[in-house]
Design a protein around this motif. Sequence first.
Motif, PDB file in Angstrom:
ATOM      1  N   LEU A 167       0.839  -1.209   0.000  1.00 24.09           N
ATOM      2  CA  LEU A 167       0.000   0.000   0.000  1.00 24.09           C
ATOM      3  C   LEU A 167       0.872   1.257   0.000  1.00 24.09           C
ATOM      4  O   LEU A 167       1.838   1.354   0.768  1.00 24.09           O
ATOM      5  CB  LEU A 167      -0.919  -0.008   1.228  1.00 24.09           C
ATOM      6  N   SER A 168       0.517   2.218  -0.838  1.00 28.16           N
ATOM      7  CA  SER A 168       1.374   3.392  -1.000  1.00 28.16           C
ATOM      8  C   SER A 168       1.448   4.243   0.264  1.00 28.16           C
ATOM      9  O   SER A 168       2.427   4.947   0.492  1.00 28.16           O
ATOM     10  CB  SER A 168       0.878   4.241  -2.172  1.00 28.16           C
ATOM     11  N   GLY A 169       0.402   4.213   1.098  1.00 30.26           N
ATOM     12  CA  GLY A 169       0.419   5.021   2.317  1.00 30.26           C
ATOM     13  C   GLY A 169       1.346   4.489   3.393  1.00 30.26           C
ATOM     14  O   GLY A 169       1.699   5.207   4.330  1.00 30.26           O
ATOM     15  N   ALA A 170       1.740   3.227   3.249  1.00 35.67           N
ATOM     16  CA  ALA A 170       2.683   2.633   4.202  1.00 35.67           C
ATOM     17  C   ALA A 170       4.099   2.947   3.747  1.00 35.67           C
ATOM     18  O   ALA A 170       4.520   2.535   2.667  1.00 35.67           O
ATOM     19  CB  ALA A 170       2.485   1.119   4.283  1.00 35.67           C
ATOM     20  N   VAL A 171       4.829   3.708   4.558  1.00 39.28           N
ATOM     21  CA  VAL A 171       6.165   4.149   4.133  1.00 39.28           C
ATOM     22  C   VAL A 171       7.278   3.342   4.800  1.00 39.28           C
ATOM     23  O   VAL A 171       8.411   3.339   4.318  1.00 39.28           O
ATOM     24  CB  VAL A 171       6.357   5.649   4.420  1.00 39.28           C
ATOM     25  N   TYR A 172       6.941   2.686   5.916  1.00 40.37           N
ATOM     26  CA  TYR A 172       7.956   1.875   6.587  1.00 40.37           C
ATOM     27  C   TYR A 172       7.298   0.620   7.154  1.00 40.37           C
ATOM     28  O   TYR A 172       6.367   0.714   7.977  1.00 40.37           O
ATOM     29  CB  TYR A 172       8.641   2.644   7.717  1.00 40.37           C
ATOM     30  N   VAL A 173       7.768  -0.540   6.707  1.00 36.04           N
ATOM     31  CA  VAL A 173       7.251  -1.831   7.169  1.00 36.04           C
ATOM     32  C   VAL A 173       8.443  -2.726   7.473  1.00 36.04           C
ATOM     33  O   VAL A 173       9.310  -2.934   6.609  1.00 36.04           O
ATOM     34  CB  VAL A 173       6.347  -2.502   6.124  1.00 36.04           C
ATOM     35  N   ALA A 174       8.482  -3.232   8.689  1.00 39.12           N
ATOM     36  CA  ALA A 174       9.597  -4.097   9.092  1.00 39.12           C
ATOM     37  C   ALA A 174       9.050  -5.343   9.777  1.00 39.12           C
ATOM     38  O   ALA A 174       8.039  -5.292  10.474  1.00 39.12           O
ATOM     39  CB  ALA A 174      10.545  -3.359  10.029  1.00 39.12           C
ATOM     40  N   ALA A 175       9.716  -6.467   9.572  1.00 42.44           N
ATOM     41  CA  ALA A 175       9.354  -7.729  10.224  1.00 42.44           C
ATOM     42  C   ALA A 175      10.573  -8.219  10.998  1.00 42.44           C
ATOM     43  O   ALA A 175      11.614  -8.509  10.407  1.00 42.44           O
ATOM     44  CB  ALA A 175       8.916  -8.765   9.197  1.00 42.44           C
ATOM     45  N   MET A 176      10.445  -8.277  12.304  1.00 43.60           N
ATOM     46  CA  MET A 176      11.579  -8.565  13.168  1.00 43.60           C
ATOM     47  C   MET A 176      11.277  -9.758  14.068  1.00 43.60           C
ATOM     48  O   MET A 176      10.181 -10.313  14.060  1.00 43.60           O
ATOM     49  CB  MET A 176      11.899  -7.330  14.010  1.00 43.60           C
ATOM     50  N   SER A 177      12.268 -10.128  14.882  1.00 41.97           N
ATOM     51  CA  SER A 177      12.114 -11.228  15.832  1.00 41.97           C
ATOM     52  C   SER A 177      12.917 -10.890  17.086  1.00 41.97           C
ATOM     53  O   SER A 177      13.862 -10.099  17.024  1.00 41.97           O
ATOM     54  CB  SER A 177      12.615 -12.539  15.216  1.00 41.97           C
ATOM     55  N   VAL A 178      12.526 -11.487  18.199  1.00 46.95           N
ATOM     56  CA  VAL A 178      13.257 -11.233  19.452  1.00 46.95           C
ATOM     57  C   VAL A 178      13.800 -12.547  20.018  1.00 46.95           C
ATOM     58  O   VAL A 178      13.847 -12.744  21.218  1.00 46.95           O
ATOM     59  CB  VAL A 178      12.368 -10.507  20.492  1.00 46.95           C
ATOM     60  N   ASP A 179      14.223 -13.449  19.118  1.00 43.67           N
ATOM     61  CA  ASP A 179      14.687 -14.769  19.556  1.00 43.67           C
ATOM     62  C   ASP A 179      16.158 -14.796  19.929  1.00 43.67           C
ATOM     63  O   ASP A 179      16.598 -15.744  20.571  1.00 43.67           O
ATOM     64  CB  ASP A 179      14.414 -15.814  18.470  1.00 43.67           C
ATOM     65  N   THR A 180      16.927 -13.790  19.537  1.00 50.89           N
ATOM     66  CA  THR A 180      18.357 -13.742  19.868  1.00 50.89           C
ATOM     67  C   THR A 180      18.723 -12.317  20.265  1.00 50.89           C
ATOM     68  O   THR A 180      18.013 -11.359  19.894  1.00 50.89           O
ATOM     69  CB  THR A 180      19.231 -14.145  18.662  1.00 50.89           C
ATOM     70  N   PRO A 181      19.830 -12.140  20.991  1.00 50.28           N
ATOM     71  CA  PRO A 181      20.253 -10.772  21.320  1.00 50.28           C
ATOM     72  C   PRO A 181      20.453  -9.895  20.089  1.00 50.28           C
ATOM     73  O   PRO A 181      20.089  -8.712  20.103  1.00 50.28           O
ATOM     74  CB  PRO A 181      21.576 -10.996  22.080  1.00 50.28           C
ATOM     75  N   ALA A 182      21.024 -10.463  19.033  1.00 49.72           N
ATOM     76  CA  ALA A 182      21.240  -9.676  17.807  1.00 49.72           C
ATOM     77  C   ALA A 182      19.914  -9.228  17.211  1.00 49.72           C
ATOM     78  O   ALA A 182      19.765  -8.076  16.779  1.00 49.72           O
ATOM     79  CB  ALA A 182      22.028 -10.509  16.788  1.00 49.72           C
ATOM     80  N   ASN A 183      18.940 -10.135  17.189  1.00 57.27           N
ATOM     81  CA  ASN A 183      17.633  -9.764  16.622  1.00 57.27           C
ATOM     82  C   ASN A 183      16.880  -8.794  17.534  1.00 57.27           C
ATOM     83  O   ASN A 183      16.085  -7.982  17.054  1.00 57.27           O
ATOM     84  CB  ASN A 183      16.798 -11.029  16.378  1.00 57.27           C
ATOM     85  N   ILE A 184      17.103  -8.886  18.836  1.00 59.07           N
ATOM     86  CA  ILE A 184      16.486  -7.932  19.758  1.00 59.07           C
ATOM     87  C   ILE A 184      16.998  -6.519  19.455  1.00 59.07           C
ATOM     88  O   ILE A 184      16.229  -5.554  19.440  1.00 59.07           O
ATOM     89  CB  ILE A 184      16.780  -8.331  21.215  1.00 59.07           C
ATOM     90  N   LYS A 185      18.302  -6.388  19.185  1.00 59.23           N
ATOM     91  CA  LYS A 185      18.863  -5.079  18.852  1.00 59.23           C
ATOM     92  C   LYS A 185      18.269  -4.542  17.546  1.00 59.23           C
ATOM     93  O   LYS A 185      17.954  -3.361  17.428  1.00 59.23           O
ATOM     94  CB  LYS A 185      20.390  -5.182  18.750  1.00 59.23           C
ATOM     95  N   LYS A 186      18.117  -5.441  16.560  1.00 64.50           N
ATOM     96  CA  LYS A 186      17.535  -5.016  15.283  1.00 64.50           C
ATOM     97  C   LYS A 186      16.075  -4.574  15.460  1.00 64.50           C
ATOM     98  O   LYS A 186      15.623  -3.628  14.829  1.00 64.50           O
ATOM     99  CB  LYS A 186      17.614  -6.168  14.268  1.00 64.50           C
ATOM    100  N   THR A 187      15.358  -5.296  16.332  1.00 66.92           N
ATOM    101  CA  THR A 187      13.962  -4.942  16.580  1.00 66.92           C
ATOM    102  C   THR A 187      13.858  -3.560  17.210  1.00 66.92           C
ATOM    103  O   THR A 187      12.991  -2.761  16.840  1.00 66.92           O
ATOM    104  CB  THR A 187      13.309  -5.996  17.495  1.00 66.92           C
ATOM    105  N   LYS A 188      14.743  -3.270  18.144  1.00 65.04           N
ATOM    106  CA  LYS A 188      14.720  -1.945  18.763  1.00 65.04           C
ATOM    107  C   LYS A 188      14.998  -0.851  17.727  1.00 65.04           C
ATOM    108  O   LYS A 188      14.350   0.199  17.728  1.00 65.04           O
ATOM    109  CB  LYS A 188      15.757  -1.874  19.893  1.00 65.04           C
ATOM    110  N   GLN A 189      15.948  -1.108  16.840  1.00 65.73           N
ATOM    111  CA  GLN A 189      16.250  -0.130  15.797  1.00 65.73           C
ATOM    112  C   GLN A 189      15.036   0.117  14.902  1.00 65.73           C
ATOM    113  O   GLN A 189      14.747   1.249  14.506  1.00 65.73           O
ATOM    114  CB  GLN A 189      17.444  -0.618  14.966  1.00 65.73           C
ATOM    115  N   ALA A 190      14.320  -0.962  14.594  1.00 60.45           N
ATOM    116  CA  ALA A 190      13.131  -0.827  13.742  1.00 60.45           C
ATOM    117  C   ALA A 190      12.033  -0.047  14.462  1.00 60.45           C
ATOM    118  O   ALA A 190      11.363   0.804  13.854  1.00 60.45           O
ATOM    119  CB  ALA A 190      12.624  -2.210  13.347  1.00 60.45           C
ATOM    120  N   LEU A 191      11.839  -0.324  15.750  1.00 60.23           N
ATOM    121  CA  LEU A 191      10.827   0.411  16.510  1.00 60.23           C
ATOM    122  C   LEU A 191      11.174   1.899  16.573  1.00 60.23           C
ATOM    123  O   LEU A 191      10.306   2.762  16.408  1.00 60.23           O
ATOM    124  CB  LEU A 191      10.713  -0.172  17.921  1.00 60.23           C
TER     125      LEU A 191
END
Length: 250
Positions: A167-191
């Motif tokens: 959808l054109s109105g959506a300008v930022y869409v991210a799909a993350m996970s919190v299963d590892t410390p590295a992915n937790i950091k990426k999730t925080k960056q996305a939030l």
Amino acid sequence: MEKIFGRPRGLTDLPFTYCPGCTHGIIHRLIGEVLEEMDIISDTIGVASVGCSMFTQELFACDFVQSLHGRAAAVATGVKRSLPDRLVFTYQGDGDIAAIGTSHAIHAAARGEKITVVMVNNAIYGMTGGQMAPTTLEGQKTATSPYGRDKALAGSPVDFPKTIATLSGAVYVAAMSVDTPANIKKTKQALKKAFQVQQAGLGFSLVSILSTCPTGWGLSPADSLDWLRDNMVPVYEMGEIKATEEVKDL
């Protein structure tokens, strides 16, 4: 003694009431840290939905509104249009946003409502007994699919962020996970980026986060993390699915 670790100011002092091993607590902490680090606690209004996410209204230190099942994006739209200077986010489970709330979220995204949506995907309806959700994986056993989800009867799992990204109105869409410390950091960056997108007035942003449900899945907390990694990550597209050029310039 110097204090080097503590509860972020974005959270209240109330203890979490989630089941042991549930990763809602990690996600809450990340949002609490973002609210504190961006100094937006007093400028933010959250919108809770139903299910496990209804507890959010007591756990975050910002103002909160409780909405009906699936209506969080619609309520957030009203709050944001009434108070455009405030940062507004929803906190919704996959059953809430990808089932009864699908139309509200899709149309909010299509209109480019300047809100941030946080979707927590644990592939079932967690609070109400572990029933099959739109995000339940093929073959996954739940309270209402004891022989496993049958594609011929229930179709394939819905990859909701990919739908929103079209959808054109959506300008930022991210799909993350919190299963590892590295992915937790990426999730925080996305939030953080999702809130920055809203601060910049660019449009609709959504962060979907894969989460565990040890109670609903009938697994230990450690085995739940392995199950998420082995079964959910291969099915759902991960990473920053969509970031417009304006978002990349932030």
